[in-house]
Motif scaffolding. Structure first.
Motif, short mmCIF file in Angstrom:
data_model
loop_
_atom_site.label_atom_id
_atom_site.label_comp_id
_atom_site.label_asym_id
_atom_site.label_seq_id
_atom_site.Cartn_x
_atom_site.Cartn_y
_atom_site.Cartn_z
N UNK A 113 33.31 17.08 -70.03
CA UNK A 113 34.57 17.80 -70.15
C UNK A 113 34.42 19.31 -70.01
N UNK A 114 33.21 19.79 -69.77
CA UNK A 114 32.99 21.24 -69.69
C UNK A 114 33.81 21.86 -68.56
N UNK A 115 34.54 22.93 -68.88
CA UNK A 115 35.23 23.79 -67.92
C UNK A 115 34.68 25.18 -68.18
N UNK A 116 33.77 25.63 -67.32
CA UNK A 116 32.91 26.78 -67.64
C UNK A 116 33.45 28.07 -67.03
N UNK A 117 33.26 29.15 -67.78
CA UNK A 117 33.67 30.49 -67.33
C UNK A 117 32.45 31.39 -67.49
N UNK A 143 43.92 30.62 -70.69
CA UNK A 143 43.56 30.27 -69.31
C UNK A 143 43.30 28.78 -69.19
N UNK A 144 42.59 28.21 -70.16
CA UNK A 144 42.36 26.77 -70.15
C UNK A 144 40.92 26.34 -70.07
N UNK A 145 39.98 27.28 -70.08
CA UNK A 145 38.57 26.88 -70.05
C UNK A 145 38.14 26.48 -71.46
N UNK A 146 37.01 25.79 -71.59
CA UNK A 146 36.54 25.41 -72.92
C UNK A 146 35.07 25.75 -73.16
N UNK A 425 36.91 18.44 -57.57
CA UNK A 425 35.63 17.79 -57.26
C UNK A 425 35.23 16.83 -58.37
N UNK A 426 34.37 15.86 -58.06
CA UNK A 426 33.87 14.94 -59.09
C UNK A 426 32.67 15.52 -59.84
N UNK A 427 32.67 16.83 -60.03
CA UNK A 427 31.59 17.55 -60.70
C UNK A 427 32.18 18.46 -61.77
N UNK A 428 31.35 19.20 -62.46
CA UNK A 428 31.83 20.13 -63.49
C UNK A 428 32.18 21.46 -62.83
N UNK A 429 33.41 21.95 -63.04
CA UNK A 429 33.82 23.20 -62.40
C UNK A 429 33.43 24.43 -63.21
N UNK A 430 33.10 25.51 -62.51
CA UNK A 430 32.80 26.78 -63.15
C UNK A 430 33.54 27.91 -62.44
N UNK A 431 34.11 28.82 -63.23
CA UNK A 431 34.74 30.02 -62.71
C UNK A 431 33.82 31.21 -62.97
N UNK A 432 33.95 32.25 -62.16
CA UNK A 432 33.27 33.51 -62.45
C UNK A 432 34.32 34.52 -62.88
N UNK A 510 43.65 24.14 -64.15
CA UNK A 510 42.82 23.74 -65.29
C UNK A 510 43.54 22.69 -66.14
N UNK A 511 44.85 22.86 -66.31
CA UNK A 511 45.61 21.86 -67.06
C UNK A 511 45.59 20.52 -66.34
N UNK A 512 45.70 20.55 -65.01
CA UNK A 512 45.66 19.32 -64.23
C UNK A 512 44.29 18.66 -64.36
N UNK A 513 43.25 19.48 -64.33
CA UNK A 513 41.88 18.95 -64.49
C UNK A 513 41.74 18.24 -65.83
#
Length: 617
Positions: A113-117, A143-146, A425-432, A510-513
């Motif tokens: 469930x990681x949504x990385x920033x 923003x919605x990251x965790x 994607x079927x992977x863990x997303x990361x934002x910069x 991010x909410x959709x994810x």
């Protein structure tokens, strides 16, 4: 394994009822003493094999000290927890147990469930400190990251640096807020429901303030890295070097409550011993978790495309939980119209992007022209949660000569498409940091060394690095403070257009994810259809069939500059729109239909993404 390592730190200075326990590894010196700066007193250490040790009630928290080797050479503690006067000054004793934690109820976010920033402490806020980050936590939650990923904080020369030139792996950068400041930030993150990932560097040490060889053979000439001799994980005396880094890793988890570590450039961690150091890291992490009940993850950066790094220990792997997948970024960047020079020359665009969606690695046993050899192995048995993908990160921006972000290089519509490509994607997303509003300031490479010869060497090294990109532009001076200042985020852009709309778009993504089948990073049910002529890609995402309440999602991506007509997969029920980056609410030209028949066609606007779900439930 030594269970003592997991229960407490044993190197450097620690405090107990008996006073200050001092221990330092120095196998080749004849005598070691501690110079207490406040008392101006020399305290001898007793030899204990290859270690030197004493217990004293003279050294208190916050006192400053150095080690005196052979009565002549005076150096900071290799396991110092604070360097208040910089990397060349005395160390400062720190009692990490003094901090009062309030996160007893915290449970780490499940890895899937990681949504990385990712952020850099010095440039994320005007203050450039941990306290500055703390003031933005509500924003990050909104923003919605965790999970936040903090670039390295180990003490480096001066006050500005990416962090990969650190020379005090145990000491938290003083200008950021030191050890207590980092503990306070992590505690605050946990209160807000945010996990904390810390970037650490176990493949090399920076050059300035690097006094390790005065103490012992921390390095080996058996291997070379891009930064010089490799750290000694398998040569003579390596047992104590391994202990040094094992204790460091455990310290971040145990004493700072860090949730995950990102190990920089794991491919440059050389170890041919029977027990690879990464595997030993995992074993000790597992032991710590059984003792504390807390969950921790180990994430690596590696360019070898070698699944053994992320294969479980039980399957003869090193047991790393996940890795950054640069190849997804490279394929996406080229597909989005980026240049094909330097390392991008190995990627052909949308065909390789489709392969990255299916197989994670683009090169998984294929010949790579730039390396002139077959690279990589199959990731067939590895779940999507083991791969972290992104459209930008500190390397892919900062290693550009001018540090341009995608907001400077591609259209507004393409920024939205790239974000959608990552999030679906079927992977863990990361934002910069800053990408969510289309930050326009660059993220440049910056340092603040004091050695003039080193400063010049860094400047020349940057010039050589960009030779493959065949540019005539001049690289910004890494030593110039303005290079650092130009890299700071412009938070006021959030009040302006189109940045404000882009931020809301990222919130929606991010909410959709989080609240659709996109949240499950499973690769086994992914189907990909791409059309090189149209420059379109269709991604079908769904959970395994046995989960009845999950419905399929189709993501339609158009990377061309013209609208393209795509046919949706056959379905008994209409397709219901979840997201449309071309919708006028996101400053797009025209919205697609909200409902589309099961086998109908729909126009996907230029440089846009459309996401539909089956509406049978």
């Amino acid at each position: 394994m030594n269970e003592l390592f997991t229960s407490q730190r044993t190197l450097g200075v620690t405090f107990s009822d008996a006073g200050a326990c001092v221990r330092v590894w120095a196998p080749l010196v004849e005598n070691v003493a501690l110079h207490h700066f406040g008392l101006n007193q020399i305290i001898p250490l007793q030899n204990e094999g290859s270690y030197w040790k004493t217990t004293t009630d003279l050294l208190k928290p916050d006192d400053r000290y150095t080690f005196v080797l052979n009565g002549k050479v005076e150096r900071p503690d290799p396991a110092s927890l604070a360097q208040p006067e910089g990397v060349h000054g005395p160390s400062q004793a720190v009692d990490t147990t003094a901090f009062v934690w309030t996160d007893a109820e915290w449970k780490n976010v499940p890895l899937e469930d990681y949504l990385i920033y990712e952020l850099h402490t010095g440039t994320f806020t005007p203050e450039g400190t941990f306290a500055g980050i703390e003031t933005k936590l509500d924003y990050l939650v909104e923003l919605g990251i965790n999970a936040i990923e903090i670039m390295p904080v180990a003490q480096f020369p001066g006050s500005r640096n990416w962090g990969y030139d650190g020379v005090c792996p145990y000491a938290v950068q003083k200008s950021y807020g030191g050890a207590a400041g980092l503990q306070k930030l992590v505690d605050a993150c946990h209160r807000k429901g945010l996990a904390v990932v810390l970037d650490v560097v176990y493949n090399h040490m920076g050059p300035e303030g690097n006094y390790f060889t005065d103490f012992g053979p921390y390095f080996t000439s058996k291997y070379q890295t891009p930064w010089g001799q490799a750290i000694n994980f398998d040569d003579n005396y390596s047992d104590s070097v391994r202990r040094y880094f094992i204790e460091n890793l455990l310290m971040w988890f145990r004493d700072f409550h860090i949730d995950a570590l990102r190990l920089d450039a794991a491919h440059a961690i050389h170890d041919n011993s029977d027990l690879h150091i990464l595997r030993e890291f995992k074993q000790y992490t597992n032991l710590l978790m059984t003792q504390t009940g807390r969950q921790h993850y180990l994430i690596i950066e590696s360019d070898l495309n070698e699944p053994r790094f992320i294969r479980p220990i039980a399957a003869d792997g090193y047991g790393m939980d996940a890795q950054w997948n640069d190849e997804f970024h490279h394929a996406l960047r080229v597909t989005a119209g980026g240049e094909r020079s330097g390392y991008y020359a190995d990627y052909d665009g949308i065909r390789h992007l489709a392969k990255a969606y299916r197989d994670a690695y683009v090169y998984d046993g294929a010949y790579m022209p730039r390396r002139a050899k077959v690279v990589g192995k199959s990731t067939a048995d590895h779940p999507g949660r083991q791969f972290i993908v992104f459209s930008q990160n500190h390397d892919q921006i900062g290693n550009r000569m001018l540090g341009e972000r995608p907001a400077e290089l591609v259209s507004f519509s393409m920024q939205k498409l790239m974000a959608g490509a990552v999030m679906s994607s079927p992977y863990l997303p990361m934002l910069f940091m800053g990408e969510e509003w289309g930050e326009l300031n660059p993220f440049l490479y910056f340092v603040s060394h004091s050695d003039m010869a080193l400063i010049e060497a860094v400047r020349e090294g940057r010039k050589r690095e960009f030779a493959a990109f065949h540019t005539t532009d001049e690289a910004p001076d890494p030593q110039d403070e303005q290079t650092f200042q130009k890299s700071k985020l412009q938070w006021d852009l959030l009040t302006k257009e189109p940045h404000q709309t882009l931020f809301r778009y990222y919130q929606a993504l991010l909410a959709l994810r989080k609240h659709s089948p996109l949240r499950h990073p499973n690769r086994e049910t992914v189907a990909v259809i791409m059309d090189e002529t149209q420059q379109t890609l269709q991604l079908l995402r769904q959970r395994p069939q046995q989960i009845a309440d999950e419905v399929p999602i189709v993501c339609l991506m158009n990377f061309s500059t013209q609208p393209q007509l795509l046919t949706l997969p056959a379905s008994r029920e209409p397709w219901q729109k979840l997201l449309d980056s071309a919708d006028p609410q996101w400053l797009g030209p025209v919205a697609a239909p909200s409902l589309v028949a099961g086998d109908a066609s729909v126009f996907v606007q230029a440089e846009s993404i459309l996401i539909y779900k089956s509406s049978h439930v």
